[in-house]
Enzyme design. Sequence first.
Site, short mmCIF file in Angstrom:
data_model
loop_
_atom_site.label_atom_id
_atom_site.label_comp_id
_atom_site.label_asym_id
_atom_site.label_seq_id
_atom_site.Cartn_x
_atom_site.Cartn_y
_atom_site.Cartn_z
N ASP A 57 0.84 -1.19 0.00
CA ASP A 57 0.00 0.00 0.00
C ASP A 57 0.88 1.24 0.00
OD1 ASP A 57 0.72 -0.90 2.69
OD2 ASP A 57 -0.50 0.76 3.45
N ASP A 117 8.88 3.70 -1.13
CA ASP A 117 8.04 3.33 0.03
C ASP A 117 6.76 2.67 -0.45
OD1 ASP A 117 7.03 3.11 2.59
OD2 ASP A 117 6.35 5.19 2.67
N GLU A 174 0.05 -0.92 5.87
CA GLU A 174 1.14 -0.35 6.67
C GLU A 174 0.99 1.14 6.86
OE1 GLU A 174 5.13 1.21 7.69
OE2 GLU A 174 3.85 1.73 5.99
N GLU A 175 0.44 1.83 5.86
CA GLU A 175 0.32 3.29 5.93
C GLU A 175 -0.88 3.75 6.74
OE1 GLU A 175 2.70 4.97 5.12
OE2 GLU A 175 3.76 4.07 3.44
N ASP A 227 12.40 -1.15 4.64
CA ASP A 227 11.42 -0.06 4.55
C ASP A 227 11.89 1.18 5.30
OD1 ASP A 227 9.05 1.22 3.86
OD2 ASP A 227 7.91 0.36 5.52
N HIS A 262 6.61 9.57 0.92
CA HIS A 262 5.46 10.42 1.24
C HIS A 262 5.51 11.79 0.56
CE1 HIS A 262 4.30 8.14 5.21
NE2 HIS A 262 4.81 7.34 4.30
#
Length: 480
Positions: free
Chosen positions: A92, A121, A155-156, A179, A453
């Site tokens: 994700d 990411d 995960e996010e 990560d 991000h």
Amino acid sequence: MSGHFEYWKQKALAQREAYLETLQSFLRINSIEDMSTAGPGKPFGDGVAQALNFMLELGRSDGFAVKNLEGYAGYVEHGEGEEEVGVLVHVDVVTVGEGWTTPPFEPHIRDGKIYARGAIDNKGPALAAFFALRLLKQSGLPLTKRVRLIIGTDEESGWLCMKHYAEREVLPEIGFSPDASFPIIHAEKGQINPTLMLAAQPGAAADEGWQLLSFASGDQGNSVPDKATASVMVPAGAEAKSAAAAVTERWNAFLLASGVTGRLEPRAPDVLAFQLDGKPAHGMEPFNGVNAGTLLARFLYDYPFAGTDRLFLRFLAEVLHEDHYGERLNVACQDEVSGALTVNAGILRYTRSEGGLVRLNIRYPATLAPEPYVERLMARIQELGWMLSSVRTSKSHYVPADHPVIRTLSRVYEQHTGAPARLLASGGATYAKTLKAGVAFGPVFPGKESTAHLADEYAEIDDLLQAMAIYAQAMYELAK
């Protein structure tokens, strides 16, 4: 020779074209969580499910043992034995925001970098780890442990994927998550994620004069908001025109002094619409960004708003603005392993009818417990006229420097890079903390920029290939 770092290096370099072709297909999948398309087998929406299936299908095609856990997670496994080495990745990605040079889900290669949401990411490293597992399988080297590539999908957001996995499978004790950053992150801060509410109080604010009609900033708790908007009603009648002119003059001076950009437009005779552009950053390092929401509130707070309007602006402007370490929230603390607690105000909302909402992302030191700081936060926000609507915490994580996993990964890293494997701490949270002795291991090399991000997220292709070689040898060394 097969266990030597040069062997893995050459094998990884030979995968360049195949890896890039596969990665571009992978990055084209929009795997932002979308609950509007969620359903059986796709708990986080169509795109996330497609990305998970992409990875699992690669595993099936290569003859690995593969399992899909109801769309929450999956794994690709190689080897035999009672014990297991975990390599934990996620498919994700965060929302894209604005400011991209090329479309975020149309991967573009330029200057040795691949640009797309998820490039660093975590799709680029996740695929590098899969190719590393493939190289290990092709090597034919004997193993005494199984190596399991565990693929998460949430995960996010809330890590429900790992909770689901742990309910159905036994998590390995040792392993790593590609990560974060090299060399080795052995300490990760825990998180406190509170939602704060300010109740609407009809009639508390004057019906005439300055009114905050709406305010919005941020859409991801773990990112520094880079946009903020507000709609403001100025005093009606003859005063409106002169008030608007004075605001415009002060607004332009404020933007110049703050080093940011923005817009101010009249929407009605007595309504002004503001937009301010901040600087995005990862929520674990809020001091690296400019929070557009709290900065806009800082500007508006100097005007004579009343009632709930003023309570909302006061909290943003006087308490949250540039309070990166939680001093004004009465939660400041630090430890020797991971440093100071940090606070990111990631989501900020207000309307006069519904009141205010603030979601914070607080990252507390790795060796401390969160409960005292939750209590202190609750007491502080009550003093300010707010309430704690909900709070979600996640544990911190720490693996001692002398643990065999750290010694093994340090040796592998130093062989491949010729640089010392310094142990690091991070404000970020990776799946490594779900393992008793898990660490975050790459893929960002020292001195390199991490664009996770951010707009124009990218990964350096040569670095991903080097990480692939490191991961292949690391899997072998941990499982041999």
